[in-house]
Design a protein around this motif. Structure first.
Motif, PDB file in Angstrom:
ATOM      1  N   UNK A   1       0.850  -1.161   0.000  1.00  0.00           N
ATOM      2  CA  UNK A   1       0.000   0.000   0.000  1.00  0.00           C
ATOM      3  C   UNK A   1       0.899   1.228   0.000  1.00  0.00           C
ATOM      4  N   UNK A   2       0.534   2.228  -0.747  1.00  0.00           N
ATOM      5  CA  UNK A   2       1.310   3.469  -0.809  1.00  0.00           C
ATOM      6  C   UNK A   2       0.365   4.653  -0.743  1.00  0.00           C
ATOM      7  N   UNK A   3       0.790   5.692  -0.043  1.00  0.00           N
ATOM      8  CA  UNK A   3       0.044   6.949  -0.062  1.00  0.00           C
ATOM      9  C   UNK A   3       1.026   8.097   0.069  1.00  0.00           C
ATOM     10  N   UNK A   4       0.525   9.299  -0.117  1.00  0.00           N
ATOM     11  CA  UNK A   4       1.380  10.482  -0.079  1.00  0.00           C
ATOM     12  C   UNK A   4       1.293  11.213   1.254  1.00  0.00           C
ATOM     13  N   UNK A   5       0.817  10.563   2.303  1.00  0.00           N
ATOM     14  CA  UNK A   5       0.801  11.173   3.623  1.00  0.00           C
ATOM     15  C   UNK A   5       2.053  10.711   4.358  1.00  0.00           C
ATOM     16  N   UNK A   6       2.819  11.619   4.981  1.00  0.00           N
ATOM     17  CA  UNK A   6       4.093  11.229   5.571  1.00  0.00           C
ATOM     18  C   UNK A   6       4.008  10.440   6.880  1.00  0.00           C
ATOM     19  N   UNK A   7       2.855  10.386   7.530  1.00  0.00           N
ATOM     20  CA  UNK A   7       2.762   9.730   8.836  1.00  0.00           C
ATOM     21  C   UNK A   7       1.846   8.513   8.783  1.00  0.00           C
ATOM     22  N   UNK A  26      -3.057  -1.722  12.266  1.00  0.00           N
ATOM     23  CA  UNK A  26      -2.696  -2.399  13.514  1.00  0.00           C
ATOM     24  C   UNK A  26      -2.991  -3.895  13.391  1.00  0.00           C
ATOM     25  N   UNK A  27      -4.110  -4.247  12.775  1.00  0.00           N
ATOM     26  CA  UNK A  27      -4.439  -5.660  12.570  1.00  0.00           C
ATOM     27  C   UNK A  27      -3.459  -6.324  11.617  1.00  0.00           C
ATOM     28  N   UNK A  28      -3.060  -5.620  10.570  1.00  0.00           N
ATOM     29  CA  UNK A  28      -2.084  -6.168   9.626  1.00  0.00           C
ATOM     30  C   UNK A  28      -0.765  -6.435  10.344  1.00  0.00           C
ATOM     31  N   UNK A  29      -0.320  -5.488  11.173  1.00  0.00           N
ATOM     32  CA  UNK A  29       0.919  -5.683  11.941  1.00  0.00           C
ATOM     33  C   UNK A  29       0.812  -6.904  12.850  1.00  0.00           C
ATOM     34  N   UNK A  30      -0.293  -7.025  13.558  1.00  0.00           N
ATOM     35  CA  UNK A  30      -0.486  -8.161  14.476  1.00  0.00           C
ATOM     36  C   UNK A  30      -0.522  -9.490  13.735  1.00  0.00           C
ATOM     37  N   UNK A  32       0.677 -10.218  10.751  1.00  0.00           N
ATOM     38  CA  UNK A  32       1.995 -10.514  10.187  1.00  0.00           C
ATOM     39  C   UNK A  32       2.915 -11.079  11.257  1.00  0.00           C
ATOM     40  N   UNK A  33       2.910 -10.476  12.446  1.00  0.00           N
ATOM     41  CA  UNK A  33       3.759 -10.955  13.537  1.00  0.00           C
ATOM     42  C   UNK A  33       3.357 -12.366  13.965  1.00  0.00           C
ATOM     43  N   UNK A  34       2.067 -12.624  14.065  1.00  0.00           N
ATOM     44  CA  UNK A  34       1.598 -13.958  14.453  1.00  0.00           C
ATOM     45  C   UNK A  34       2.008 -15.022  13.436  1.00  0.00           C
ATOM     46  N   UNK A  35       2.109 -14.641  12.177  1.00  0.00           N
ATOM     47  CA  UNK A  35       2.488 -15.570  11.119  1.00  0.00           C
ATOM     48  C   UNK A  35       4.005 -15.710  10.996  1.00  0.00           C
ATOM     49  N   UNK A  36       4.755 -14.981  11.830  1.00  0.00           N
ATOM     50  CA  UNK A  36       6.210 -15.045  11.759  1.00  0.00           C
ATOM     51  C   UNK A  36       6.804 -14.070  10.765  1.00  0.00           C
ATOM     52  N   UNK A  37       6.022 -13.095  10.354  1.00  0.00           N
ATOM     53  CA  UNK A  37       6.491 -12.089   9.403  1.00  0.00           C
ATOM     54  C   UNK A  37       6.621 -10.732  10.062  1.00  0.00           C
ATOM     55  N   UNK A  54       4.610  -5.622   3.828  1.00  0.00           N
ATOM     56  CA  UNK A  54       4.281  -6.756   4.690  1.00  0.00           C
ATOM     57  C   UNK A  54       5.063  -7.942   4.153  1.00  0.00           C
ATOM     58  N   UNK A  55       5.831  -8.558   5.035  1.00  0.00           N
ATOM     59  CA  UNK A  55       6.616  -9.741   4.657  1.00  0.00           C
ATOM     60  C   UNK A  55       6.109 -10.923   5.473  1.00  0.00           C
TER      61      UNK A  55
END
Length: 60
Positions: A1-7, A26-30, A32-37, A54-55
């Motif tokens: 995902x890409x956007x032009x907002x700096x924060x 926040x859900x994507x971060x969680x 990804x972490x649960x999946x080992x990424x 997201x890796x």
């Protein structure tokens, strides 16, 4: 995902009346972490935006 907002958006403690509320990343971060990424925000070179990466591990 890409956007032009700096924060990166901050998760809201209480969702908006329509059920949205900035919880998506926040859900994507969680997840990804649960999946080992991992998930991270990479700033554009000009400082005017960001790309969310997201890796996830590859399982064969």
């Amino acid at each position: 995902m890409h956007d032009r907002h700096p924060h990166c958006p901050q998760r809201r403690e209480v969702p908006h009346e329509d059920g949205s509320g900035g919880w998506g990343l926040a859900l994507v971060h969680e997840l990804a972490a649960l999946a080992g990424g991992a998930a991270e925000a990479v700033a554009d070179e000009d400082g005017g935006g960001k790309t969310m990466l997201v890796r996830l591990p590859l399982e064969c």
